[in-house]
Design a protein around this motif. Structure first.
Motif, short mmCIF file in Angstrom:
data_model
loop_
_atom_site.label_atom_id
_atom_site.label_comp_id
_atom_site.label_asym_id
_atom_site.label_seq_id
_atom_site.Cartn_x
_atom_site.Cartn_y
_atom_site.Cartn_z
N VAL A 1 -27.95 45.07 -2.20
CA VAL A 1 -28.53 43.73 -2.39
C VAL A 1 -27.86 43.01 -3.55
O VAL A 1 -27.57 41.81 -3.48
CB VAL A 1 -30.05 43.84 -2.63
N GLU A 2 -27.58 43.76 -4.62
CA GLU A 2 -27.02 43.13 -5.82
C GLU A 2 -25.55 42.77 -5.67
O GLU A 2 -25.11 41.70 -6.08
CB GLU A 2 -27.21 44.06 -7.02
N TYR A 3 -24.77 43.68 -5.05
CA TYR A 3 -23.32 43.49 -5.02
C TYR A 3 -22.78 43.11 -3.63
O TYR A 3 -21.66 42.57 -3.54
CB TYR A 3 -22.61 44.76 -5.51
N ARG A 4 -23.53 43.44 -2.55
CA ARG A 4 -23.11 43.13 -1.18
C ARG A 4 -21.65 43.51 -0.96
O ARG A 4 -20.81 42.71 -0.56
CB ARG A 4 -23.34 41.64 -0.87
N TYR A 5 -21.37 44.78 -1.22
CA TYR A 5 -19.99 45.27 -1.29
C TYR A 5 -19.45 45.82 0.03
O TYR A 5 -18.33 46.31 0.09
CB TYR A 5 -19.88 46.39 -2.34
N ILE A 6 -20.22 45.76 1.11
CA ILE A 6 -19.77 46.36 2.37
C ILE A 6 -19.36 45.28 3.36
O ILE A 6 -19.69 44.12 3.22
CB ILE A 6 -20.87 47.24 2.99
N ASP A 7 -18.62 45.72 4.36
CA ASP A 7 -18.18 44.84 5.44
C ASP A 7 -19.15 45.02 6.61
O ASP A 7 -19.19 46.06 7.26
CB ASP A 7 -16.76 45.20 5.85
N LEU A 8 -19.95 43.99 6.88
CA LEU A 8 -20.95 44.09 7.94
C LEU A 8 -20.33 44.23 9.32
O LEU A 8 -21.03 44.55 10.28
CB LEU A 8 -21.87 42.85 7.90
N ALA A 9 -19.03 43.98 9.43
CA ALA A 9 -18.34 44.12 10.72
C ALA A 9 -18.03 45.58 11.04
O ALA A 9 -17.69 45.91 12.18
CB ALA A 9 -17.07 43.30 10.73
N GLU A 10 -18.15 46.48 10.05
CA GLU A 10 -17.92 47.90 10.31
C GLU A 10 -19.01 48.42 11.24
O GLU A 10 -20.19 48.03 11.14
CB GLU A 10 -17.94 48.69 9.00
N ILE A 11 -18.65 49.32 12.13
CA ILE A 11 -19.55 49.78 13.18
C ILE A 11 -20.81 50.41 12.61
O ILE A 11 -21.91 50.26 13.17
CB ILE A 11 -18.82 50.76 14.14
N LEU B 1 -31.00 38.25 1.94
CA LEU B 1 -31.90 38.26 0.78
C LEU B 1 -31.13 38.44 -0.52
O LEU B 1 -31.45 37.84 -1.54
CB LEU B 1 -32.94 39.38 0.93
N GLY B 2 -30.08 39.29 -0.46
CA GLY B 2 -29.28 39.55 -1.65
C GLY B 2 -28.49 38.35 -2.12
O GLY B 2 -28.13 38.25 -3.30
N SER B 3 -28.20 37.44 -1.21
CA SER B 3 -27.46 36.23 -1.59
C SER B 3 -28.36 35.21 -2.28
O SER B 3 -27.87 34.22 -2.84
CB SER B 3 -26.81 35.60 -0.36
N ILE B 4 -29.66 35.46 -2.25
CA ILE B 4 -30.62 34.51 -2.83
C ILE B 4 -31.41 35.12 -3.99
O ILE B 4 -31.64 34.46 -5.01
CB ILE B 4 -31.62 34.02 -1.75
N PHE B 5 -31.80 36.39 -3.84
CA PHE B 5 -32.72 36.99 -4.80
C PHE B 5 -32.12 38.23 -5.46
O PHE B 5 -31.15 38.82 -4.96
CB PHE B 5 -34.03 37.40 -4.10
N SER B 6 -32.74 38.64 -6.55
CA SER B 6 -32.40 39.91 -7.21
C SER B 6 -32.95 41.05 -6.35
O SER B 6 -33.82 40.83 -5.49
CB SER B 6 -33.03 39.97 -8.60
N PRO B 7 -32.47 42.30 -6.57
CA PRO B 7 -32.95 43.42 -5.75
C PRO B 7 -34.46 43.58 -5.77
O PRO B 7 -35.08 43.79 -4.72
CB PRO B 7 -32.25 44.63 -6.37
N LYS B 8 -35.07 43.49 -6.95
CA LYS B 8 -36.53 43.68 -7.03
C LYS B 8 -37.27 42.64 -6.21
O LYS B 8 -38.18 42.96 -5.44
CB LYS B 8 -36.99 43.65 -8.49
#
Length: 327
Positions: free
Chosen positions: A55-65, A80-87
């Motif tokens: 949520v905080e870093y969004r470090y993955i590629d959502l296109a991966e299977i 949600l991570g693009s708008i809010f903090s993890p908590k």
């Protein structure tokens, strides 16, 4: 702080629900309101730490299977991570889960105060604190079950979304067929065939399953057989009480039998997978056990509820593997 929260819920449930005290719904809603805030500001554990980092870093590629096949969950976290903090993001998701639980209880006609029993049930605690994807997916399945006779199409779509949250929820998807009253015989035949096929495919798929080791998924000791035993106990309670008090709404017996068979069959899988499936089996059975107890007309029902709350609440304080999540 969490230990005080669960102690408070336990005490409130123990004395308000059996005594049928007025205004207990107000206490229930207050607890539901503070529950996500307390558990999220107490920190993240195990799998939740991974989700919080995402949520905080969004470090993955959502296109991966791997992520694409469960896009319902990872996509929601990404938004949600693009708008809010993890908590805050998980507090929002927690409120969504609690709202679903509230609607489930309304749909199967149980007093809202009984939600307190669910909140101190250890599969729910582990769901909020660790196996979150499974927990969210199965809550969606439960909601789909509760509305299948009102709108089968809506129930089917919610089930499909649940599978996109966690793929193992496909094992629970036939339950919406068991509970549909229209063309019930045809639906049940389809469900039995689907169940047998799913069991076979599951065993084949996990025969050489090595993507996750037990050390990655399990908390240590193999609890799968214990969870299956607890599933059997809940199944027997449902069977016995239903037989005496003829409370068989929503195909409770069929659901319970299916869940019990699923829990037992899952023991052939790696223990870490089996544990999670059996935990969710317990989670699904509890609302239906509460349903038949709630519908009982028996002078000793308050004593039964009191004893049930004791049996559900005490283990979270004395079992190390559960207690470690709430301190």
């Amino acid at each position: 702080m969490e230990i005080f929260l669960y102690s408070f819920i336990f005490i409130i449930a123990l004395f308000l629900i059996p005594l049928n005290i007025n205004k207990k719904e107000i206490a229930t809603f207050l607890i539901i309101f503070i529950y996500p805030i307390v558990i999220r500001f107490s920190g993240f554990d195990y799998d939740m730490e991974i989700y919080a980092d995402f949520v905080e870093y969004r470090y993955i590629d959502l296109a991966e299977i791997y992520y694409l096949k469960e896009i319902g969950f990872w996509g929601s976290l990404y938004i949600l991570g693009s708008i809010f903090s993890p908590k805050i993001a998980f507090i929002i998701l927690d409120y969504f889960i609690l709202f679903l639980i509230y609607r489930i209880f309304k749909n199967i006609q149980i007093n809202e105060a009984y939600i307190l029993i669910i909140l101190i049930f250890f599969p729910t605690i582990l769901g909020f604190k660790n196996i979150y994807r499974n927990f969210l997916a199965i809550t969606l399945i439960l909601y789909a079950i509760s509305i299948t006779n009102k709108s089968f199409l809506k129930s089917f779509l919610i089930t499909f979304f649940a599978i996109s949250v966690h793929n193992t929820s496909i094992l629970f998807s036939p339950l919406i067929l068991f509970t549909n009253k229209r063309n019930s015989r045809i639906y049940k035949i389809i469900a039995i065939i689907a169940t047998a096929s799913l069991f076979y495919l599951l065993n084949v798929f996990f025969e050489n399953f090595t993507e996750y080791s037990d050390s990655q998924l399990s908390s240590g000791f193999d609890f799968s057989l214990i969870y299956s035993l607890l599933t059997f106990i809940l199944f027997m309670l449902i069977l016995i009480i239903s037989n005496f008090y003829k409370s068989k709404q929503f195909g409770i017996i069929s659901i319970s039998l299916y869940i019990f068979c699923l829990s037992i069959s899952s023991t052939v899988l790696p223990s870490s997978i089996s544990e999670r499936i059996s935990l969710m089996c317990l989670y699904i059975l509890m609302p239906f056990l509460l349903k038949i107890i709630f519908d009982m007309r028996w002078k000793h029902k308050p004593s039964l509820i009191f004893f049930l709350i004791l049996m559900i609440g005490i283990p979270i304080f004395v079992t190390p593997s559960i207690y470690s999540f709430i301190v």
